[in-house]
Scaffold this motif. Structure first.
Motif: not given
Length: 712
Positions: A467-476, A511-515, A530-536
């Motif tokens: 889920a975190l990997e896909e969320l990070e790809a989704f943000l990209g 902001l809502a996603l981040s929280s 995770p740091a990579s997700l925060r970066a995305a």
């Protein structure tokens, strides 16, 4: 003291024969002298010399007496031994004489024994014939017994049929054993041919037995007598096998039958074929759920029959409940592995994992109260190996990943399709722009993680990581679409209509996603993003802010262009109000210098504010300054032609007013310039920003004419 010659002669042979005596005597004398010198080294000790002499004399007498007694006893033993040897020699001589006589007697009888050999052969033949005569009635009735046994089998009178079958086999095996012991192997083929009907009877009996065993689960409920009969026959055969194997001198054909192992094999094959060798089933959706539910129902029901009924019909050493339980477990394991080899969808993989890891050991299947405590599922090992469970979990995660990817892509398309609506984005209760994207994404990921928690912690962790990997790809992908939308907006700033509100909604969504992301973690104590997700998330935030700032800068630059155009228009309007006219060359120079200075300062001002020189209208002031500064009025027509080419909205009145500012233009030159303008009208090019058309000039004063002449 010395020795006489006679003593020496007497001692000489002894010394030569026993040299140790002389050595011992010398040692004794030396020891005596050493002792005497130690005792009588003082004069007053010599008074006791007589006492010591008497004591030593008595000791020597005692020793000599013991020696004499020992020698006498030894001599008596030697005498007795010699007497016994003489007696033994006499007895040996007597035995040798008797042995010789017996040898001669045996030699005389050897010829007589040769005549008894024929008698022995006749006796053996007589014994064989007697045995044959004894079994002849049975041999003559073999085929009749075969027919009767076959009728018994057809009438399912199995115990009676098996008794006659055992009798016939015993008769055959006894004959074959006798032939084997006497080395008559050639006659065995005749016997086997005569008893060939036994093979058919064995096959017929075995066929009925295995049919009964195959129907055992039904028979123990309806007719347990038939099943018990089959077990009794199998046990009889097992005892015969054991007896023959223990003898090991002769093993009849077809032995050992191994019917007990065949019983287990048939029972296991029946169970497997009934539930796990069916045609290919529907491995997706409700079909698989129905199949697993049927397996659950049948396994529990049949194991209850085994535990409550079949156990009472077989010997205890059969361990029938353990055998059946292991059979179901092993067959089910193989069956599930076959299913897992197929290309299953997400729902099917979830059903299988739930059934294997949760349902199977639960009180609804192997942990059923009616099966406890005899059935211990923990002793059977895992239904599916940990490696296959891990592989299945990874397949499930891949299927969920594909579903999440498709769903997120559709969500992304819907999200940016709304950007091009005529309405502004929705607002929350505080009046901030937002959309449903954060709620939809987080809810979908959370639901998948919660569903995985129903299986195992490892599956939940795998789904969480996915889920975190896909969320990070989704943000990209979200950032890419945002960039593309920004490029489209730069081409046409009217599309989308509410660009800035949707950018603000994107910032609020981020902001809502981040929280909300920390709430996805299964463990409340480890909810770090995770740091990579925060970066995305930061990249999305920065890109949205950048696009918003660019939009604001574009709005400011539009404002600068309008301001600059307004300043230029007001400046030119002030020049054309005819409030000043150059009366000399020096005044024209001062005016040109002032125009150049003002235009330069204004240009630098607007450049510092971010307005590019190519977008400024101040070039019109510079062009006007060049028109006024022209020194040769004869070239004025060409200069004006260039001026109106660049600024086609300049009218005759504008040009006349500018010529008036010079103060040195004659009526002929003015007439020539205006006539040239009339002959070269200039169309307004596409995209031209009008400057002079917005400037009104005062109407020229009409001259008073006294003669009838053309007025200027």
């Amino acid at each position: 003291m010395g020795m006489s010659a006679k003593d020496e002669r007497c001692a000489s042979p002894t010394d030569e024969e026993w040299p140790e005596v002389e050595k011992a005597e010398k040692l004794a004398r030396g020891a005596a002298l050493k002792w005497a010198s130690g005792v009588f080294y003082r004069p007053e000790k010599l008074e006791g010399l007589g006492h010591y002499r008497n004591r030593e004399t008595q000791r020597n007498s005692s020793i000599q007496s013991r020696l004499k007694s020992t020698v006498q006893s030894y001599l008596e033993g030697v005498s007795t031994g010699l007497e016994q040897l003489r007696s033994a020699v006499q007895e040996v001589q007597s035995v040798c004489q008797d042995m010789g006589a017996a040898r001669w007697a045996l030699l005389d009888c050897a010829d007589r024994f040769q005549g008894l050999q024929q008698m022995r052969a006749l006796m053996a033949e007589h014994v064989q014939l007697a045995s044959v005569v004894q079994v002849l009635p049975q041999l003559f009735s073999v085929h009749e017994v075969f027919s009767h046994t076959l009728q018994l089998l057809r009438g399912r009178r199995l115990l009676e049929a098996h008794a006659e079958l055992m009798m016939m086999e015993h008769l055959r095996d006894d004959i074959l054993s006798q032939l084997h012991l006497r080395g008559l192997s050639g006659a065995q083929a005749t016997v086997l041919s005569y008893f060939s009907g036994l093979q058919e009877l064995n096959e017929s009996l075995a066929k009925q037995l295995w049919g009964i065993v195959g129907s055992s689960l039904q028979l123990v409920r309806e007719d347990p007598v038939l099943f018990v009969t089959a077990v009794r026959i199998i046990e009889r055969e097992e005892k015969i096998d054991d007896t023959l194997l223990l003898d090991a001198t002769f093993l009849p054909p077809g032995r050992p039958k191994g019917w007990r192992q065949k019983f287990y094999h048939v029972l296991q094959e029946t169970i497997t074929a009934a539930h796990f060798n069916a045609v290919r089933m529907d491995a997706e959706g409700p079909g698989l759920a129905r199949h697993l539910a049927a397996l659950q129902r049948d396994i529990v029901a049949e194991l209850r029959v085994v535990k409550d009924l079949m156990v009472q019909c077989v010997p205890a050493h059969y361990n029938i409940l353990s055998v059946c339980t292991a059979t179901y477990h092993r067959a089910l394991s193989s069956h599930l592995q076959d299913i897992l080899r197929e290309d299953l969808d997400k729902q099917a993989l979830f059903l299988l994992l739930e059934w294997v890891l949760r349902m199977y050991p639960s009180p609804e299947v192997m942990g059923h109260p009616d099966l406890l405590p005899e059935v211990d599922v923990s002793s059977l090992g895992p239904l599916v190996s940990p490696e296959l469970v891990d592989q299945t979990e990874r397949k499930y995660v891949e299927k969920v990943k594909a579903s999440v990817l498709e769903w997120m892509q559709r969500t992304l398309e819907v999200e940016f399709k709304e950007w091009f609506r005529e309405e502004e984005p929705e607002m929350d209760h505080q009046g901030f722009f937002q959309s449903a994207l954060p709620v939809i994404v987080v809810q979908m990921l959370s639901e998948n993680i919660q569903v995985a928690s129903l299986i195992t912690d490892s599956l939940q962790q795998k789904v969480y990581n996915m889920a975190l990997e896909e969320l990070e790809a989704f943000l990209g992908r979200l950032r890419e679409v945002l960039v593309q939308c920004g490029k489209e907006h730069q081409k046409d700033r009217t599309v989308p209509k509410h660009y800035v509100p949707y950018l603000l909604a994107m910032l609020n969504n981020n902001l809502a996603l981040s929280s909300s992301i920390p709430s996805l973690h299964p463990n409340a104590a480890c909810r770090e993003v995770p740091a990579s997700l925060r970066a995305a998330l930061d990249k999305i935030q920065k890109k949205a802010c950048q696009l918003l700032l660019e939009e604001l800068l574009l709005d400011l630059q539009l404002l600068l262009m309008e301001s600059e155009l307004l300043v230029v228009s007001q400046y030119l309007r002030a020049l054309m109000q005819k409030k000043m006219v150059c009366k000399s060359k020096e005044e024209r120079g001062q005016l040109c210098e002032r125009l150049l200075q003002d235009a330069t300062q204004l240009r630098e001002l607007f450049c510092s504010l971010g307005l590019d020189r190519r977008q400024q209208s101040l070039e019109a002031v510079f062009a006007l300054q060049e028109l006024i500064c022209l020194k040769d009025p004869a070239l004025l027509s060409l200069e004006v032609l260039g001026f109106i080419t660049k600024y086609p909205d300049a009218s005759d009145e504008h040009i006349s007013t500018l010529l008036d500012l010079r103060g040195d233009i004659s009526k002929d030159v003015r007439h020539l310039v205006l006539e040239m303008m009339a002959q070269n009208p200039q169309p307004l090019p596409e995209g031209y920003r009008p400057i002079f058309s917005t400037i009104l000039v005062p109407a020229p004063e009409q001259p008073f004419c006294l003669r009838k002449a053309k007025c200027a």
